[in-house]
Motif scaffolding. Structure first.
Motif, PDB file in Angstrom:
ATOM      1  N   ALA A 238      -0.982   4.042   4.408  1.00  0.00           N
ATOM      2  CA  ALA A 238      -2.167   3.225   4.117  1.00  0.00           C
ATOM      3  C   ALA A 238      -2.624   2.439   5.344  1.00  0.00           C
TER       4      ALA A 238
ATOM      5  N   HIS B 141       7.493  -2.302  -0.587  1.00  0.00           N
ATOM      6  CA  HIS B 141       7.107  -1.268  -1.553  1.00  0.00           C
ATOM      7  C   HIS B 141       7.630  -1.614  -2.937  1.00  0.00           C
TER       8      HIS B 141
ATOM      9  N   GLN C 125       6.426   1.368 -11.316  1.00  0.00           N
ATOM     10  CA  GLN C 125       7.619   0.548 -11.058  1.00  0.00           C
ATOM     11  C   GLN C 125       7.811  -0.480 -12.152  1.00  0.00           C
TER      12      GLN C 125
ATOM     13  N   ARG D 202      -6.267  -1.004  -7.207  1.00  0.00           N
ATOM     14  CA  ARG D 202      -5.244  -0.232  -6.515  1.00  0.00           C
ATOM     15  C   ARG D 202      -3.839  -0.806  -6.724  1.00  0.00           C
TER      16      ARG D 202
ATOM     17  N   GLU E 105      -2.429   0.078 -10.012  1.00  0.00           N
ATOM     18  CA  GLU E 105      -2.188   1.534 -10.006  1.00  0.00           C
ATOM     19  C   GLU E 105      -0.877   1.862  -9.281  1.00  0.00           C
ATOM     20  N   ILE E 106      -0.723   1.252  -8.096  1.00  0.00           N
ATOM     21  CA  ILE E 106       0.461   1.580  -7.275  1.00  0.00           C
ATOM     22  C   ILE E 106       1.734   1.118  -7.967  1.00  0.00           C
TER      23      ILE E 106
ATOM     24  N   ASP F 289      -5.464   0.059   1.682  1.00  0.00           N
ATOM     25  CA  ASP F 289      -5.633   1.442   1.231  1.00  0.00           C
ATOM     26  C   ASP F 289      -6.633   2.115   2.168  1.00  0.00           C
TER      27      ASP F 289
ATOM     28  N   GLY G 237       0.854  -1.186   0.000  1.00  0.00           N
ATOM     29  CA  GLY G 237       0.000   0.000   0.000  1.00  0.00           C
ATOM     30  C   GLY G 237       0.883   1.226   0.000  1.00  0.00           C
ATOM     31  N   VAL G 238       0.269   2.364  -0.248  1.00  0.00           N
ATOM     32  CA  VAL G 238       1.053   3.600  -0.294  1.00  0.00           C
ATOM     33  C   VAL G 238       1.403   4.032   1.130  1.00  0.00           C
ATOM     34  N   ASN G 239       2.242   5.048   1.256  1.00  0.00           N
ATOM     35  CA  ASN G 239       2.596   5.578   2.582  1.00  0.00           C
ATOM     36  C   ASN G 239       1.323   5.973   3.328  1.00  0.00           C
TER      37      ASN G 239
END
Ligand SMILES: Nc1ncnc2c1ncn2[C@@H]1O[C@H](COP(=O)(O)OP(=O)(O)OP(=O)(O)O)[C@@H](O)[C@H]1O
Length: 599
Positions: free
Chosen positions: A375, A535, A577, A569, A572-573, A550, A371-373
């Motif tokens: 999350a 990550h 990368q 998600r 997307e994340i 998320d 998940g993003v930072n």
């Protein structure tokens, strides 16, 4: 009064435990010293009486020698007593600081994360060095010695004038009252000081710890932190001034009352001695009594003011009596870890950080939280570890919740590698063995753990191998961030518990070693449950299950290929990368998917 007596007993017993012989000598000498003022009064009275009608030295030599002896010996005995007392107090302070360290070491992580705990520890730490260690002096050299001296002098004074004795006795009352009032002010002051001292220590640490100090000096902003230290001290001084001002006010009032009583007592002596020359001894007696009253009252005041801190420390230590020495337990296997519908809201937050999060992992599996930072990954990890209190949902290992197991046993299931892994500046052997209670660990075991964490090659280059001291401030070796992280991972390998929780285990490690490390994790995964927060997209291939978190919810779950195939998600994340660089990595399936042999 009960608190005062209890805390005084605590201080004397602590000092006795730390230095029995010196404590006994100090108390004995104080008892001797307490008789001195009365003896002086009696010796002077005897001298004055012998002077009446004396014509030669022989008529006065005996009383004169008594005066000389008493006065001559008082100074050296007092100095010797103070020195021995200081030695006892230094040992008592060292013993109390050690006890405090053990008490803190026995605290459970759930207790340590509470802000009130840090404040209390810092408050006790400062109180030991600033007040508690000196309480023994106030009690023995002050309260005990001076109070007995007052009693002795008053008894001697009664021979000259009963009224004078009573007036001197009365002089104790205002001080007792003021001590009680000041004790309350002192308690309130220390409550606010705990937080201030905690912040001050944190800021000072920033200036001296290698990582932050280098960063601040590089940014040229160390001075700004020093200014913050100054502003914290300004608050400390303001808090302390409140007490000092109260003390000053009380001192003036006590001084005025004592002077009135002194005048009365002196007058009474002169009248009761019929204005004769022997009144000189009585006047000296009043002066000695007043000095002792002042000394006793001052000591009682100081000791009463300090007693809340001493009592706080006593209670803090007593709590640890109920707590066993922290058992370092390792539970080697578990079949299933399950967090079901976990909910959590941080104090003061407007919304829940975890909203019905359910996560499951079985023996042999590697699962990932992504998940993003912000999350909620670390919060989920902490909830699984039982470090974050849940407002809803449960966590269980093989069907048992944390409440059904002791905290030691619960934590014994886990090996946690946090994002801010510890950089313990000890020898390599100590650093790696820190996570396990086993004794007699062989060099081979330590090397095997280092090998698995891809740290062995590094350690082989060190002249003293496993006995190499780390940390330049101790004359040891400095190592890089990634090398510290490998050592932290080696610690988990040696601990080898049932559930490994690795929060970004390779965040500081280069790409080549990262592949090796993930390959090794996959190879050795069969006997344990492994949870990884990551990550990096490529590390997720081959994972048994990926939970995409998320906004505090699990929004997707599945294997890498499944998640990439569906819009959501996850893709997307990680799209950037994958487009941007992961294709340059070696085949990840090779890295994670092979999983050939079990441990
Ligand atoms: N002690 C705390 N008090 C209040 N809020 C907190 C606390 N710790 C974390 N949070 C908030 O909870 C949310 C989730 O934080 P968490 O650390 O779990 O995120 P994360 O997914 O691990 O992030 P990252 O990838 O940056 O490590 C964030 O919005 C964070 O600001």
């Amino acid at each position: 009064m009960k608190t005062y007596l209890r805390s005084s007993g605590f201080i004397i017993s602590q000092t006795f435990r730390a230095s029995p012989r010196r404590t006994v000598i100090t108390i004995a000498l104080s008892l001797v010293m307490s008789a001195i003022p009365a003896m002086q009064v009696l010796a002077i009275a005897a001298l004055v009486n012998s002077l009446k009608g004396a014509h030669a030295m022989g008529d006065v030599i005996v009383p004169l020698l008594w005066v000389v002896l008493i006065v001559g010996f008082t100074g050296p005995v007092r100095v010797a007593c103070a020195t021995i007392r200081l030695m006892a107090m230094t040992r008592a302070a060292a013993a109390m600081q050690t006890r405090l360290a053990h008490r803190v070491a026995r605290m459970r992580p759930s207790e340590l994360v509470k802000p009130a705990t840090t404040t209390a520890i810092e408050k006790h730490n400062r109180a030991i060095s600033e007040q508690v260690s000196y309480q023994f002096e106030s009690l023995v050299a002050g309260v005990l010695e001076q109070t007995l001296a007052v009693v002795g002098v008053i008894i001697a004074l009664f021979a000259f004038s009963k009224l004078a004795g009573l007036l001197v006795l009365l002089a104790l009352v205002p001080t007792m009252v003021s001590a009680k009032i000041l004790g309350g002010v002192q308690t309130r002051m220390w409550e606010s000081l705990g937080t201030l001292f905690g912040r001050e220590r944190y800021l000072r640490d920033l200036l001296v710890r290698e990582k932050t100090a280098t960063e601040l000096s590089g940014l040229g902003t160390g001075e700004r932190v020093a200014d913050m230290v100054r502003s914290t001290w300004t608050d400390v001084v303001a808090a302390r001034d409140k007490l000092s001002k109260a003390v000053l006010g009380m001192d003036w009032a006590i001084g005025a009352i004592t002077t009135v009583l002194l005048v009365g007592a002196m007058g009474a002596v002169v009248v009761d001695m019929h204005y004769g020359p022997a009144a000189v001894a009585g006047v000296y007696g009043v002066m000695a009594a007043m000095a002792s009253v002042g000394g006793a009252a001052g000591s009682i005041g100081v000791s009463v003011q300090n007693s809340p801190q001493c009592e706080g420390l006593r209670v803090f230590f007593a709590d640890s009596g109920k707590q066993k020495r922290g058992e370092q337990v390792i539970v080697p296997t578990a079949e299933r870890l399950a967090g079901a519908n976990m909910q959590h809201r941080y104090p003061g937050a407007a919304v829940d950080t975890l909203r019905d999060v359910s996560v499951e992992a079985r023996r042999g599996e590697i699962i990932a939280l992504v998940g993003v930072n912000g999350a909620g990954k670390t919060t989920t990890v902490n909830a699984l570890l039982g470090l974050t209190e849940l407002s809803g949902g449960t966590v269980s290992i093989d069907g048992q919740t944390q409440a059904e197991l002791s905290e030691d046993v619960w934590l014994g299931y886990f090996g946690l590698l946090t994002q801010e892994f510890g950089r313990y500046e000890m020898t390599i052997r100590e650093v790696v063995c820190l996570g396990t209670p086993r004794t007699g660990i062989t060099d081979e075991e330590v090397w095997a753990a280092l090998e698995s964490a891809r740290a062995a090659d590094l350690v082989r280059k060190f002249p003293l191998g496993l006995d190499t001291q780390l940390g330049e401030q101790w004359g040891g070796l400095g190592v890089s961030g990634g090398q510290w992280q490998r050592l932290a991972l080696a610690r988990i390998y040696l601990r080898d518990p049932a559930i490994w929780v690795l929060d970004e285990p390779t965040s500081a490690i280069d790409a080549e070693a990262e592949q090796d490390i993930f390959r090794e994790l996959a190879r050795t995964r069969h006997n344990r449950i492994t949870i990884v927060v990551s990550h990096r997209a490529w590390t997720l291939k081959g994972m048994d299950r990926i939970y995409v978190i998320d906004g505090g919810r699990v929004v997707q779950r599945g294997r890498y290929e499944e998640l990439m195939a569906e819009p959501g998600r996850f893709s997307e994340i990680f799209a950037e990368q994958l487009d941007g660089g992961v294709s340059r990595r070696p085949p990840v399936d090779q890295a994670l998917g092979v999983a050939a042999t079990s441990r």
